[in-house]
Motif scaffolding. Structure first.
Motif, short mmCIF file in Angstrom:
data_model
loop_
_atom_site.label_atom_id
_atom_site.label_comp_id
_atom_site.label_asym_id
_atom_site.label_seq_id
_atom_site.Cartn_x
_atom_site.Cartn_y
_atom_site.Cartn_z
N LYS A 44 -149.73 -68.04 37.43
CA LYS A 44 -150.58 -67.80 38.61
C LYS A 44 -149.83 -68.08 39.91
O LYS A 44 -150.04 -67.40 40.93
N GLU A 55 -151.35 -63.42 26.75
CA GLU A 55 -152.24 -64.56 26.56
C GLU A 55 -151.50 -65.67 25.80
O GLU A 55 -150.58 -65.38 25.03
N GLY A 64 -156.35 -68.26 26.97
CA GLY A 64 -156.37 -67.64 28.29
C GLY A 64 -155.10 -66.86 28.58
O GLY A 64 -154.20 -66.77 27.74
N TYR A 65 -155.08 -66.27 29.77
CA TYR A 65 -153.93 -65.47 30.19
C TYR A 65 -152.89 -66.32 30.90
O TYR A 65 -153.25 -67.21 31.69
N GLN A 67 -151.17 -65.48 33.36
CA GLN A 67 -151.32 -65.28 34.81
C GLN A 67 -152.47 -66.08 35.42
O GLN A 67 -152.60 -66.13 36.64
N ASP A 68 -153.29 -66.71 34.58
CA ASP A 68 -154.41 -67.50 35.10
C ASP A 68 -154.11 -69.00 35.16
O ASP A 68 -154.96 -69.80 35.56
#
Ligand code: G3P
Ligand code: MG
Length: 242
Positions: A44, A55, A64-65, A67-68
């Motif tokens: 992120k 993921e 989760g991903y 990128q998160d």
């Protein structure tokens, strides 16, 4: 004459150690492979981390991903226990971790950095990877590959001579032209391409064939006979017996 085919450890020594971890990379290095293939994604906060999937579900204890999560969050997940409880201390490495290790071990092995931006279009992944390569002065020790051709075009537009590998599945009749357009050094292909007329055309055009992912001994031997430059494998025990 049959030229010497090089072995790259696919995601590190991933048949016996958790893929894309420092342990899998170090175990590969100790077995004198010519190169290591690894996959990168962005957190992120825009840090380059080494993990295959978009993921974290399959290879860590999290959900989760990539990128998160911020970097400080993602490095806390356990990236080893999914493979075996003995590897519970393994974490998702950053690309910087890998470069520090290459420099500190004085390793000469080639790093094939696969940009995993064919599913998620990570903002400035190319720039971030290139900046790290420049910082660690590893331009002559890396190959950048991606299924995302546009991303490779971008890498070439930023860097005039870094080694590129166009990565694709199956038999792509445009692969040679695409690779030559961006002055790629090779094609990262599946075995069937290496045996095809297109594969021969690629070799005749001066492109190296770097074949993924070969864990079968007989196929490995056949590919050596085809004069491919690199074979990527998870199974370094198999390849060391050849
Ligand atoms: O770079 C070759 C190979 O790793 C591409 O497929 O899914 O294993 O990253 P994948
Ligand atoms: Mg890969």
């Amino acid at each position: 004459m049959i030229k010497k085919t090089k072995v790259y450890a696919h995601r590190g020594f991933s048949s016996q150690f958790p893929e894309n971890t420092m342990r899998a990379f170090e175990e590969a290095r100790q077995r004198n492979v010519s190169g290591i293939e690894l996959d990168v994604q962005l957190t992120k906060d825009g840090e380059v981390v080494v993990i295959h999937d978009e993921e974290i579900n399959r290879t860590t204890n999290g959900i989760g991903y990539v990128q998160d999560f911020f970097l400080k969050q993602i490095i806390l997940f356990d990236a080893g226990t999914w493979f075996h409880k003995a590897f519970h201390q393994e974490a998702i490495p950053t690309l910087r971790d890998v470069f520090e290790w290459i420099v500190s071990t004085k390793s000469q092995l080639t790093l094939n950095i696969e940009l995993k931006n064919d599913v998620i279009a990570y903002e400035a992944l190319e720039e971030k990877v290139l900046e790290l390569i420049e910082e660690y002065e590893l331009v002559n020790q890396v190959i950048i590959s991606s299924f995302n051709y546009k991303s490779l075009v971008k890498v070439r537009s930023i860097h005039p001579h870094i080694s590129l590998g166009f990565l694709f599945e199956g038999i792509d009749n445009k692969a040679v032209e695409k690779a030559l357009t961006i002055q790629a050094s090779g094609l990262h292909c599946e075995p069937q391409y290496a045996f095809s007329a297109e594969g021969k055309r690629a070799q005749a055009s001066g492109l190296e064939l770097r074949v993924y992912t070969v864990n079968d001994k007989h196929l490995f031997l056949q590919l050596i006979n085809e004069g491919v430059e690199v074979i990527m494998t998870d199974d370094l025990e198999m390849s060391s017996r050849i």
